[in-house]
Design a protein around this motif. Structure first.
Motif, PDB file in Angstrom:
ATOM      1  N   MET A 191       0.712  -1.229  -0.136  1.00 36.57           N
ATOM      2  CA  MET A 191       0.076  -0.014  -0.149  1.00 36.57           C
ATOM      3  C   MET A 191       0.839   1.104   0.154  1.00 36.57           C
ATOM      4  N   ALA A 192       1.863   1.197   0.815  1.00 35.08           N
ATOM      5  CA  ALA A 192       2.877   2.418   0.768  1.00 35.08           C
ATOM      6  C   ALA A 192       3.533   2.567  -0.500  1.00 35.08           C
ATOM      7  N   ILE A 193       3.872   1.238  -1.229  1.00 39.50           N
ATOM      8  CA  ILE A 193       4.556   1.572  -2.412  1.00 39.50           C
ATOM      9  C   ILE A 193       3.456   2.032  -3.543  1.00 39.50           C
ATOM     10  N   GLY A 194       2.016   1.558  -3.077  1.00 41.19           N
ATOM     11  CA  GLY A 194       1.081   2.109  -4.100  1.00 41.19           C
ATOM     12  C   GLY A 194       0.839   3.709  -3.937  1.00 41.19           C
ATOM     13  N   VAL A 195       0.807   3.881  -2.802  1.00 38.44           N
ATOM     14  CA  VAL A 195       0.656   5.315  -2.281  1.00 38.44           C
ATOM     15  C   VAL A 195       1.756   6.155  -3.001  1.00 38.44           C
ATOM     16  N   HIS A 196       3.167   5.904  -2.922  1.00 34.82           N
ATOM     17  CA  HIS A 196       3.906   7.013  -3.660  1.00 34.82           C
ATOM     18  C   HIS A 196       4.303   6.541  -4.838  1.00 34.82           C
ATOM     19  N   GLY A 197       4.293   5.118  -5.268  1.00 36.53           N
ATOM     20  CA  GLY A 197       4.725   4.606  -6.671  1.00 36.53           C
ATOM     21  C   GLY A 197       3.531   5.495  -7.322  1.00 36.53           C
ATOM     22  N   GLY A 198       2.276   5.138  -6.937  1.00 40.08           N
ATOM     23  CA  GLY A 198       1.261   5.792  -7.470  1.00 40.08           C
ATOM     24  C   GLY A 198       1.229   7.173  -7.616  1.00 40.08           C
ATOM     25  N   THR A 199       1.577   7.993  -6.653  1.00 41.29           N
ATOM     26  CA  THR A 199       1.810   9.548  -6.774  1.00 41.29           C
ATOM     27  C   THR A 199       2.530   9.678  -8.002  1.00 41.29           C
ATOM     28  N   GLY A 200       3.845   9.051  -8.146  1.00 44.89           N
ATOM     29  CA  GLY A 200       4.648   9.128  -9.162  1.00 44.89           C
ATOM     30  C   GLY A 200       4.085   8.773 -10.564  1.00 44.89           C
ATOM     31  N   SER A 201       3.028   7.824 -10.339  1.00 40.60           N
ATOM     32  CA  SER A 201       2.459   7.488 -11.708  1.00 40.60           C
ATOM     33  C   SER A 201       1.518   8.514 -12.201  1.00 40.60           C
ATOM     34  N   ILE A 202       0.920   9.259 -11.185  1.00 45.22           N
ATOM     35  CA  ILE A 202       0.208  10.700 -11.556  1.00 45.22           C
ATOM     36  C   ILE A 202       0.823  11.300 -12.798  1.00 45.22           C
ATOM     37  N   PHE A 203       2.077  11.494 -12.436  1.00 48.81           N
ATOM     38  CA  PHE A 203       2.860  12.322 -13.412  1.00 48.81           C
ATOM     39  C   PHE A 203       3.613  11.400 -14.489  1.00 48.81           C
ATOM     40  N   ALA A 204       3.859  10.256 -14.268  1.00 48.96           N
ATOM     41  CA  ALA A 204       4.412   9.378 -15.093  1.00 48.96           C
ATOM     42  C   ALA A 204       3.713   8.988 -16.395  1.00 48.96           C
ATOM     43  N   VAL A 205       2.387   8.868 -16.419  1.00 52.06           N
ATOM     44  CA  VAL A 205       1.452   8.433 -17.308  1.00 52.06           C
ATOM     45  C   VAL A 205       1.251   9.691 -18.367  1.00 52.06           C
ATOM     46  N   GLN A 206       1.632  10.737 -17.880  1.00 47.47           N
ATOM     47  CA  GLN A 206       1.137  12.016 -19.014  1.00 47.47           C
ATOM     48  C   GLN A 206       1.973  11.918 -20.390  1.00 47.47           C
ATOM     49  N   ILE A 207       1.513  11.436 -21.286  1.00 48.69           N
ATOM     50  CA  ILE A 207       2.224  11.439 -22.459  1.00 48.69           C
ATOM     51  C   ILE A 207       2.499  12.862 -23.028  1.00 48.69           C
ATOM     52  N   ALA A 208       1.776  14.059 -22.319  1.00 50.66           N
ATOM     53  CA  ALA A 208       2.017  15.319 -23.014  1.00 50.66           C
ATOM     54  C   ALA A 208       3.398  15.759 -22.407  1.00 50.66           C
ATOM     55  N   LYS A 209       4.105  15.194 -21.147  1.00 52.62           N
ATOM     56  CA  LYS A 209       4.980  15.786 -20.681  1.00 52.62           C
ATOM     57  C   LYS A 209       6.178  14.794 -20.610  1.00 52.62           C
ATOM     58  N   PRO A 210       6.959  14.778 -21.618  1.00 55.79           N
ATOM     59  CA  PRO A 210       8.099  13.849 -21.934  1.00 55.79           C
ATOM     60  C   PRO A 210       9.017  13.865 -20.561  1.00 55.79           C
ATOM     61  N   PHE A 211       9.063  14.900 -19.840  1.00 53.88           N
ATOM     62  CA  PHE A 211       9.995  14.891 -18.645  1.00 53.88           C
ATOM     63  C   PHE A 211       9.412  14.000 -17.585  1.00 53.88           C
ATOM     64  N   TRP A 212       8.012  13.720 -17.632  1.00 53.76           N
ATOM     65  CA  TRP A 212       7.712  12.896 -16.731  1.00 53.76           C
ATOM     66  C   TRP A 212       7.412  11.705 -17.257  1.00 53.76           C
ATOM     67  N   ASN A 213       7.085  11.402 -18.371  1.00 50.94           N
ATOM     68  CA  ASN A 213       6.530  10.072 -19.105  1.00 50.94           C
ATOM     69  C   ASN A 213       7.594   9.190 -19.256  1.00 50.94           C
ATOM     70  N   ASN A 214       8.143   8.890 -18.064  1.00 48.01           N
ATOM     71  CA  ASN A 214       9.039   7.502 -18.538  1.00 48.01           C
ATOM     72  C   ASN A 214       8.955   6.659 -16.927  1.00 48.01           C
ATOM     73  N   SER A 215       9.253   5.438 -17.228  1.00 50.84           N
ATOM     74  CA  SER A 215       8.706   4.359 -16.224  1.00 50.84           C
ATOM     75  C   SER A 215       9.852   4.338 -14.823  1.00 50.84           C
ATOM     76  N   ILE A 216      10.866   5.392 -15.187  1.00 54.99           N
ATOM     77  CA  ILE A 216      11.669   5.501 -13.699  1.00 54.99           C
ATOM     78  C   ILE A 216      11.351   6.572 -13.041  1.00 54.99           C
TER      79      ILE A 216
END
Lengths: 295, 433
Positions: free
Chosen positions: B195-220
């Motif tokens: 859950m904690a990984i989901g909480v923060h990894g997921g928060t990261g994914s909020i940013f990472a899933v945006q194809i509009a922002k290549p700066f965020w849009n990578n799986s790292i």
């Protein structure tokens, strides 16, 4: 040059078609009536009162026939169930003169406040002096088929309608601005609650008048929607529902913007989408925009 | 005297901050300096900062309660409490960032399964319950003792917070209770890790899933979120324990373990950041490049080199290294503090640089308006409300620290965390400094 001649050629054909259509018209097609009204043929379309019908601006301008054709196709499309029409826009960049009258028309139609813009015109400059050229890129919402903005909305306030329009439910939107970041075209802006005449002795009346977006009469009052909501181009949905073309199509002085039902293979937009000049912005992202450009 | 000054300062900052929040709620989002093109700012930075702090502290606590790192046992409650308070702070920041905060309940009623943010909000709410549950379980014996032995507000708090739980007077009953608590804390912890990984990894994914922002849009990006969460969480706990933890013979060992972990996390984080920047700069995708350049050499360069590299990596490693020579606890604590502040820089550089370049070249000049620019510096209301919320949660934390049994868990009689009295073999997995 050859492109232009070809273009005019098709226009002549389509005009001829329209006229012959009109001559044969005995019922139904509303836009036809507008032209026909000059020739005294009266054909009452079912449900569309006479006074709403478009009047010919001038029979001398061949471009005007395009508008009438789009208008007629709009009526045809509106007769169909909502899920059987797919709105699309085509923008001819060779015809666009960069006058920004679409931007202004849109601003006025939707009474957009500072910071909110649905259709800016991007000016591009190419080459080095003396070999320079300018090109203009009006940028409405792309109404993508795979819209990245609707995917991320945490409350489903922005959604893809069956007719392809990406619309926003202002009363549902919580104003998180996730969709703004997610849009690859920068087509979404936020209503910050600013006024043009803020800081002057009084807010001018034109800012407080209601707009009719999505067919809802809404005046902008403090902290009430659409203030603090995301806002975007909606192909003038309220105008479509009233049988009118989007404002930007109507005000385009170069007749560079076309609008219609993509699912009708005989529509003007379908014809234009078939051109080899067609391209869409950022196709590599797989968003499948429904706004096409003719380069 | 110092304490009185400390509390007055916090109260003052909280007061000013809440005034700023009042202005924000009365006037709406136009008190911010955000623009339609630069749509997330300071509040989102602190939202992810605190969510990260929370997830990191919680993951640290699971090392004790799930993975049985007994060397860290003394900081178990500190990490749980900071996980709880940080989460509260994070949620406050995300709430005030909403254009219509009064509609926050829409997220629970209207659903959009494809939205990461929607999932995250549910994660946060479940996670807050889980942290509360775990915190209660590890403190319940002390709370029960408080309701009996203390007077005044502590007695009332003990009565209310123990929820009717009383430590059994018999030794079998006691063993049974300890055993139950032990088991449930472990179960909650085990649920809590994903859950904690989901909480923060997921928060990261909020940013990472945006194809509009290549700066965020990578799986790292989600991975960096989790690792930097671990960095900030262990740094905060190190700081708190070094400065305010009970002085006893165990303390140097606990601090040594904590700082070892901290250095490990900082190291992994640096590798990931290096990977992100090298690959990005090498590839040279224009929009990504604009953002990366803004971070490395541009307007965010100072924050990057001083904050992210200086305060969150080099300085803490140096301080910890030096503290090994003279055994200074203060230096270890300062290393923690420096890292926590440095992580703010990390969060700034995660959010803001994504907005520096237009989505379509030329869009920045297409329509001139002060809300249609790719430039942002927080307004005074944004800064004051941010300081206010931070002061408020520090105040909450300090009060909880004073009134609740957070640092007193080294007494075997009141601790639910000792293993001597019941026959679970934990020797094999016990870590030492």
């Amino acid at each position: 040059m050859s492109e232009i001649t070809k273009e005019e050629g098709t226009q002549k054909v389509s005009r001829r078609q329209i006229i012959s259509d009109l001559a044969k018209a005995t019922f139904g097609l509303a836009a036809g009536v507008a032209v026909v009204s000059a020739t005294k043929v009266q054909a009452e379309p079912s449900g569309a009162p006479q006074e709403q019908l478009p009047q010919s601006l001038s029979k001398q301008i061949p471009q005007d026939q395009m508008v009438l054709r789009m208008q007629r196709e709009l009526y045809t499309a509106m007769q169909k169930p909502v899920d059987q029409r797919q709105w699309a826009m085509v923008i001819d960049q060779r015809k666009c003169v960069g006058c920004s009258s679409c931007t202004v028309g849109c601003k006025a139609e939707n009474k957009l406040p500072p910071g909110v813009i649905y259709r800016p015109v991007i000016e591009e400059e190419y080459g080095t002096f003396p070999n320079v050229a300018r090109r203009f890129l009006p940028r409405p919402c792309m109404h993508c088929t795979n819209s990245p903005c609707t995917k991320v909305c945490p409350v489903g306030a922005t959604y893809k309608r069956e007719d392809g329009i990406v619309s926003i439910d202002y009363d549902k939107c919580i104003g998180c601005r996730y969709c703004i970041s997610a849009c690859p075209y920068g087509a979404r802006t936020f209503d910050w609650g600013d006024y043009y005449t803020e800081g002057t002795p009084e807010l001018q009346k034109y800012e407080l008048e209601p707009a009719f977006e999505y067919g809802e009469k809404r005046a902008r009052t403090k902290n009430e929607s659409p203030i603090n909501n995301t806002r975007k181009c909606h192909f003038c949905l309220h105008r479509l529902n009233a049988g009118m073309l989007p404002m930007c199509v109507t005000t385009c002085i170069g007749r560079a913007t076309y609008f219609g039902d993509k699912s009708n293979p005989e529509s003007l937009v379908s014809e234009l989408i078939g051109s080899s000049r067609v391209l869409r912005l950022k196709e590599e992202l797989g968003t499948e925009p429904n706004v096409y450009y003719l380069l | 005297m110092l304490k009185r000054f400390y509390y007055s300062l916090l109260l003052l900052l909280t007061g000013v901050g809440f005034w700023a929040l009042g202005v924000r709620f009365m006037d709406g989002m136009n008190v911010t300096n955000l623009t339609s093109y630069f749509s997330w700012g300071l509040w989102v930075v602190f939202y992810i900062f605190f969510i990260g702090l929370s997830a990191g502290s919680f993951l640290l606590s699971t090392m004790i309660y799930v993975f049985k790192m007994h060397a860290l046992e003394k900081v178990g409650r500190i990490s749980l409490l900071s996980a709880l308070i940080s989460l509260v702070a994070g949620l406050m920041f995300v709430l005030i960032d909403l254009g219509h905060p009064e509609r926050f309940w829409h997220t629970l009623v209207y659903r959009n399964m494809s939205s990461v943010l929607e999932w995250e909000i549910h994660f946060y709410l479940l996670y807050i319950l889980l942290v509360l549950g775990e915190l209660w379980l590890v403190m319940r014996d002390d709370l029960s003792a408080m309701s009996l032995n203390q007077i005044g507000i502590r007695r009332i708090l003990g009565k209310v917070l123990s929820l009717g739980y009383r430590t059994s007077p018999t030794s079998e009953g006691r063993t049974q209770q300890i055993h139950t608590a032990e088991r449930w804390v472990r179960i909650l912890g085990m649920i809590g890790i994903p859950m904690a990984i989901g909480v923060h990894g997921g928060t990261g994914s909020i940013f990472a899933v945006q194809i509009a922002k290549p700066f965020w849009n990578n799986s790292i990006v989600p991975i960096i979120f989790i690792v930097s969460a671990l960095v900030s969480g262990s740094a905060l706990v190190t700081f708190l324990y070094a400065f305010f933890g009970k002085k006893d013979s165990d303390k140097p060992n606990v601090l040594a373990s904590l700082t070892n972990l901290l250095i490990l996390f900082i190291g992994v984080d640096l590798i990931l950041v290096l990977a992100e920047f090298l690959v990005g700069l090498y590839s040279g995708i224009p929009e990504d490049m604009h953002s990366l350049k803004a971070v490395v050499t541009g307007q965010y360069g100072l924050i990057f080199w001083l904050g992210q590299i200086g305060m969150a990596a080099i300085l803490p490693i140096l301080l910890i290294r030096l503290s090994r020579i003279n055994g200074s606890e203060v230096m270890k604590g300062l290393a923690g503090l420096s890292t926590v502040i440095g992580i703010i820089a990390v969060r700034i550089n995660l959010v803001l640089p994504a907005y520096v370049s237009p989505q379509i070249p030329g869009l920045e000049n297409a329509y001139v308006d002060s809300r249609l620019v790719y430039d942002y510096f927080p307004s005074s209301i944004e800064i004051l409300s941010t300081l206010g919320i931070i002061a408020f949660v520090v105040l909450l934390f300090s009060i909880a620290w004073e009134l609740l049994p957070i640092v007193s868990n080294n007494d075997p009689k009141t601790s639910g965390r000792r293993t001597e009295n019941y026959g679970i073999d934990t020797k094999g997995t016990t870590h030492t400094a």
